[in-house]
Design an enzyme around this catalytic site. Structure first.
Site, PDB file in Angstrom:
ATOM      1  N   ASN A 151       1.378  -7.084   6.125  1.00  0.00           N
ATOM      2  CA  ASN A 151       2.149  -7.719   7.201  1.00  0.00           C
ATOM      3  C   ASN A 151       1.497  -8.952   7.844  1.00  0.00           C
ATOM      4  OD1 ASN A 151       0.301  -6.030   8.464  1.00  0.00           O
ATOM      5  ND2 ASN A 151       1.679  -5.526  10.136  1.00  0.00           N
ATOM      6  N   GLY A 227      -3.774  -0.296   7.651  1.00  0.00           N
ATOM      7  CA  GLY A 227      -2.579   0.126   6.922  1.00  0.00           C
ATOM      8  C   GLY A 227      -1.965   1.351   7.566  1.00  0.00           C
ATOM      9  N   SER A 228      -1.264   2.125   6.759  1.00  0.00           N
ATOM     10  CA  SER A 228      -0.499   3.246   7.312  1.00  0.00           C
ATOM     11  C   SER A 228      -1.405   4.442   7.613  1.00  0.00           C
ATOM     12  CB  SER A 228       0.597   3.639   6.331  1.00  0.00           C
ATOM     13  OG  SER A 228       0.005   4.008   5.105  1.00  0.00           O
ATOM     14  N   GLU A 247      -7.607   0.911  11.076  1.00  0.00           N
ATOM     15  CA  GLU A 247      -6.634   0.290  11.985  1.00  0.00           C
ATOM     16  C   GLU A 247      -5.262   0.702  11.477  1.00  0.00           C
ATOM     17  OE1 GLU A 247      -7.365  -1.326  14.665  1.00  0.00           O
ATOM     18  OE2 GLU A 247      -9.491  -1.702  14.371  1.00  0.00           O
ATOM     19  N   LEU A 248      -4.611   1.630  12.183  1.00  0.00           N
ATOM     20  CA  LEU A 248      -3.400   2.256  11.634  1.00  0.00           C
ATOM     21  C   LEU A 248      -2.153   1.905  12.456  1.00  0.00           C
ATOM     22  CD1 LEU A 248      -5.111   5.688  10.837  1.00  0.00           C
ATOM     23  CD2 LEU A 248      -5.026   3.625   9.423  1.00  0.00           C
ATOM     24  N   CYS A 281       2.088  -3.895  13.639  1.00  0.00           N
ATOM     25  CA  CYS A 281       1.572  -2.582  14.058  1.00  0.00           C
ATOM     26  C   CYS A 281       1.751  -2.354  15.563  1.00  0.00           C
ATOM     27  CB  CYS A 281       0.110  -2.454  13.672  1.00  0.00           C
ATOM     28  SG  CYS A 281      -0.837  -3.904  14.123  1.00  0.00           S
ATOM     29  N   GLU A 375       6.674   5.844  13.293  1.00  0.00           N
ATOM     30  CA  GLU A 375       6.586   4.379  13.293  1.00  0.00           C
ATOM     31  C   GLU A 375       7.739   3.806  12.457  1.00  0.00           C
ATOM     32  OE1 GLU A 375       3.325   2.605  11.047  1.00  0.00           O
ATOM     33  OE2 GLU A 375       3.260   0.951  12.465  1.00  0.00           O
TER      34      GLU A 375
HETATM   35  P1  NAP Z   1      -0.219   0.878   3.312  1.00  0.00           P
HETATM   36  O1  NAP Z   1       0.895   1.240   2.394  1.00  0.00           O
HETATM   37  O2  NAP Z   1      -1.000   1.974   3.937  1.00  0.00           O
HETATM   38  O3  NAP Z   1      -1.184  -0.075   2.457  1.00  0.00           O
HETATM   39  C1  NAP Z   1      -2.318  -0.658   3.022  1.00  0.00           C
HETATM   40  C2  NAP Z   1      -3.329  -0.934   1.922  1.00  0.00           C
HETATM   41  O4  NAP Z   1      -3.822   0.307   1.413  1.00  0.00           O
HETATM   42  C3  NAP Z   1      -2.742  -1.684   0.731  1.00  0.00           C
HETATM   43  O5  NAP Z   1      -3.687  -2.601   0.244  1.00  0.00           O
HETATM   44  C4  NAP Z   1      -2.514  -0.553  -0.266  1.00  0.00           C
HETATM   45  O6  NAP Z   1      -2.445  -0.974  -1.599  1.00  0.00           O
HETATM   46  C5  NAP Z   1      -3.740   0.303  -0.007  1.00  0.00           C
HETATM   47  N1  NAP Z   1      -3.653   1.674  -0.526  1.00  0.00           N
HETATM   48  C6  NAP Z   1      -2.535   2.390  -0.811  1.00  0.00           C
HETATM   49  N2  NAP Z   1      -2.878   3.614  -1.279  1.00  0.00           N
HETATM   50  C7  NAP Z   1      -4.235   3.675  -1.274  1.00  0.00           C
HETATM   51  C8  NAP Z   1      -5.185   4.684  -1.643  1.00  0.00           C
HETATM   52  N3  NAP Z   1      -4.803   5.861  -2.074  1.00  0.00           N
HETATM   53  N4  NAP Z   1      -6.508   4.406  -1.494  1.00  0.00           N
HETATM   54  C9  NAP Z   1      -6.912   3.207  -1.021  1.00  0.00           C
HETATM   55  N5  NAP Z   1      -6.055   2.210  -0.679  1.00  0.00           N
HETATM   56  C10 NAP Z   1      -4.736   2.438  -0.790  1.00  0.00           C
HETATM   57  O7  NAP Z   1       0.288  -0.062   4.493  1.00  0.00           O
HETATM   58  P2  NAP Z   1       1.275  -1.302   4.462  1.00  0.00           P
HETATM   59  O8  NAP Z   1       2.648  -0.811   4.182  1.00  0.00           O
HETATM   60  O9  NAP Z   1       0.718  -2.393   3.606  1.00  0.00           O
HETATM   61  O10 NAP Z   1       1.169  -1.796   5.978  1.00  0.00           O
HETATM   62  C11 NAP Z   1       1.897  -1.229   7.006  1.00  0.00           C
HETATM   63  C12 NAP Z   1       1.084  -0.286   7.849  1.00  0.00           C
HETATM   64  O11 NAP Z   1      -0.087  -0.938   8.324  1.00  0.00           O
HETATM   65  C13 NAP Z   1       1.818   0.150   9.104  1.00  0.00           C
HETATM   66  O12 NAP Z   1       1.605   1.517   9.323  1.00  0.00           O
HETATM   67  C14 NAP Z   1       1.165  -0.680  10.203  1.00  0.00           C
HETATM   68  O13 NAP Z   1       1.268  -0.155  11.495  1.00  0.00           O
HETATM   69  C15 NAP Z   1      -0.231  -0.717   9.724  1.00  0.00           C
HETATM   70  N6  NAP Z   1      -0.943  -1.829  10.359  1.00  0.00           N
HETATM   71  C16 NAP Z   1      -1.891  -1.561  11.319  1.00  0.00           C
HETATM   72  C17 NAP Z   1      -2.553  -2.612  11.945  1.00  0.00           C
HETATM   73  C18 NAP Z   1      -3.614  -2.376  12.982  1.00  0.00           C
HETATM   74  O14 NAP Z   1      -4.404  -3.301  13.228  1.00  0.00           O
HETATM   75  N7  NAP Z   1      -3.684  -1.217  13.611  1.00  0.00           N
HETATM   76  C19 NAP Z   1      -2.236  -3.916  11.603  1.00  0.00           C
HETATM   77  C20 NAP Z   1      -1.261  -4.137  10.626  1.00  0.00           C
HETATM   78  C21 NAP Z   1      -0.633  -3.089  10.001  1.00  0.00           C
HETATM   79  P3  NAP Z   1      -1.016  -1.191  -2.329  1.00  0.00           P
HETATM   80  O15 NAP Z   1      -0.339  -2.290  -1.591  1.00  0.00           O
HETATM   81  O16 NAP Z   1      -1.424  -1.567  -3.701  1.00  0.00           O
HETATM   82  O17 NAP Z   1      -0.281   0.108  -2.236  1.00  0.00           O
END
Ligand code: NAP
Length: 472
Positions: A151, A227-228, A247-248, A281, A375
């Site tokens: 994002n 990420g998530s 950071e979730l 997020c 979320e």
């Molecule tokens: P995501 O699906 O959790 O992916 C994040 C990263 O993790 C991607 O690079 C993904 O790779 C990787 N990943 C997936 N499965 C994994 C595994 N088993 N082991 C290690 N890495 C793995 O999140 P997203 O959809 O990209 O982003 C949205 C989420 O991020 C939302 O929940 C949002 O709230 C959160 N977020 C939090 C913040 C904060 O600062 N708190 C900021 C921004 C976003 P792939 O893309 O190859 O699956």
């Protein structure tokens, strides 16, 4: 356009490639390498070899490298914004804002590289401590594995790469599969800036292969993940004794008290709820308004939401565009439908045009509907009435998440009560929870994560405190 990973200062092709599609048009925009375990091993080895080079660089030279990245990005600002717009479907106006923030984040990292220091410890405060001098230093951890979401593909990468390098670590970055082009663009800038080979590496491919190896390889000393929550918790469970920063997500809320200027509050809440289609997020997902302002707030908020324009992410007119993937749009629609079944009213939106979900405002949403307690990560916001700010605080805290919360009030006592009682990482008084600038400490409690970013704070997470005691 066939891309390559960046490893040990070289552009490395892979055996397998996958097409990358634009979220808005669905057209193929590039062919992305899908690294296998051998390629990830190579990147980790390159990063490990470079640790001795980077940790020996004086602070001013680390600062110069980061400053150069910041300058080079400024020179190619428009190109960087277009990359984000195309691969992430982020409206170009919003994408430019992200690049401007990213330039600042690297500048902050350059400045903080010069300020990394420990403290002296008065050992003679303890019986038996006299006759000794003690001080602490902050040492780099070594190889940092950075795993980032789609994002904010430039700035959230900067929040990991900048502090890690500023503190003398090396980095292997695994960007989100949907946004590899921003990360590879950064690798170009790092190369041009004269980054020592192996100090910064980018490996593209799936989370299951590349991410998993970064989490489990013993040479990687820290994993910094954004990420998530589901993936974050899984990483934490598998990382063993590695340093882990998470950071979730969140279902951020804002409380609106009586006596506030709605002409100021509503545009900010619109921005917080619908910027980048709510895929932020700290997006505003829940708005709690005191009863006496409620009717007027909903009416004016809906009128303003209806003025937002959807379109191609490259169009200067677009306020919103497609969500990141059609499956995500469908999930958001299913959640809206579930809320309707539970008695919620759709005040506006709720429909898909092309690949774009319209900004959607719901009222009368029960607390256990998914759009309230999970979320949404989409352009969906609920507005519910409250009896008082205290009532709002209870509702905000009734959540598994706790990233940031906003409170609009003119009463100092209530503001301070909210600051004391809200269970979040950041309380924002008289603004939305979406407020963030890049040097402030940022991170969550509960399922929103652990550890803090914001350059200086991320450097604390990515260094080890060492004590030195000298007996006179
Ligand atoms: P995501 O699906 O959790 O992916 C994040 C990263 O993790 C991607 O690079 C993904 O790779 C990787 N990943 C997936 N499965 C994994 C595994 N088993 N082991 C290690 N890495 C793995 O999140 P997203 O959809 O990209 O982003 C949205 C989420 O991020 C939302 O929940 C949002 O709230 C959160 N977020 C939090 C913040 C904060 O600062 N708190 C900021 C921004 C976003 P792939 O893309 O190859 O699956």
């Amino acid at each position: 356009m066939k891309k390559a990973c960046y490893i040990g200062g070289e552009w490395v092709t892979c055996a397998e490639y996958s097409p990358l599609y634009s979220p808005y048009s669905g057209q193929e925009i590039a062919q992305i390498p899908q690294a296998d375990t051998h390629t990830v091993q190579k990147a980790i080895a390159a990063a490990e070899d470079a640790t001795s080079v980077i940790r020996r660089l004086p602070a001013y030279q680390r600062a110069v490298l980061l400053e150069k990245i910041s300058i080079l990005m400024n020179e190619r600002l428009e190109e960087a914004a277009r990359i984000i717009a195309v691969e992430a479907g982020k409206p170009i106006k919003t994408a430019r804002g992200e690049v401007i923030r990213t330039i600042q984040t690297y500048k902050f990292a350059a400045e903080e590289a010069k300020r990394l220091h420990g403290e002296t410890v008065p050992l003679d405060a303890a019986i038996g401590g006299e006759g000794r001098i003690a001080y602490t230093v902050r040492e780099p951890l070594g190889v940092v594995g950075a795993i980032t979401p789609f994002n904010f593909p430039m700035n959230l990468v900067a929040h990991k790469v900048g502090p890690a390098l500023a503190a003398g670590n090396t980095v292997v970055l695994k960007p989100a599969s949907q946004t590899p082009l921003s990360a590879l663009f950064l690798a170009e800038l790092a190369e041009q800036a004269g980054m020592p080979a192996g100090a910064f590496n980018v490996v593209t491919g799936s989370g299951a292969v590349v991410g998993d190896q970064l989490v489990t390889d013993p040479r990687v000393r820290a994993v910094t993940f954004t990420g998530s929550p589901a993936v974050g918790m899984d990483i934490r469970n598998r990382a063993g004794l590695k340093r882990v920063t998470l950071e979730l997500g969140s279902n951020s809320a804002v409380i609106v008290d009586r006596d506030v200027q709605l002409s100021e509050v509503i545009p900010r809440c619109i921005f917080g709820a619908f910027a980048y289609s709510g895929q932020v997020c700290i997006s505003v997902q829940r708005i709690y308004v005191v009863q006496e302002l409620y009717g007027e707030f909903v009416r004016r908020f809906v009128a303003e939401a209806l003025t937002l324009r959807g379109g191609d992410s490259l169009s200067e007119d677009a306020d919103y565009s497609a969500m990141i993937h059609p499956a995500e749009t469908q999930r958001a629609l299913d959640w809206i439908e579930e809320a309707k079944q539970q008695g919620a009213r759709v005040e506006c939106g709720g429909k898909v045009m092309g690949r774009m979900l319209q900004p959607t405002v719901l009222t009368g949403v029960p607390a256990d509907a998914k759009v309230s307690c999970q979320e949404v990560f989409g352009p969906v916001v609920l507005i519910n009435p409250i009896e008082s700010v205290q009532h709002g605080i209870k509702l905000v805290n009734d959540s598994r998440y706790g990233l940031q919360a906003g409170v609009y009030t003119n009463h100092l006592g209530l503001a301070l009560q909210a600051a004391d009682e809200l269970q979040v990482g950041g309380v924002i008084i008289n603004d939305i929870p979406t407020f963030r600038v890049d040097h402030m400490p940022y991170g969550g409690v509960k399922e929103s994560g652990m550890g803090r970013e914001g350059v200086k704070y991320a450097m604390e997470e990515l260094t080890e405190l060492k004590l030195v005691v000298v007996k006179r």
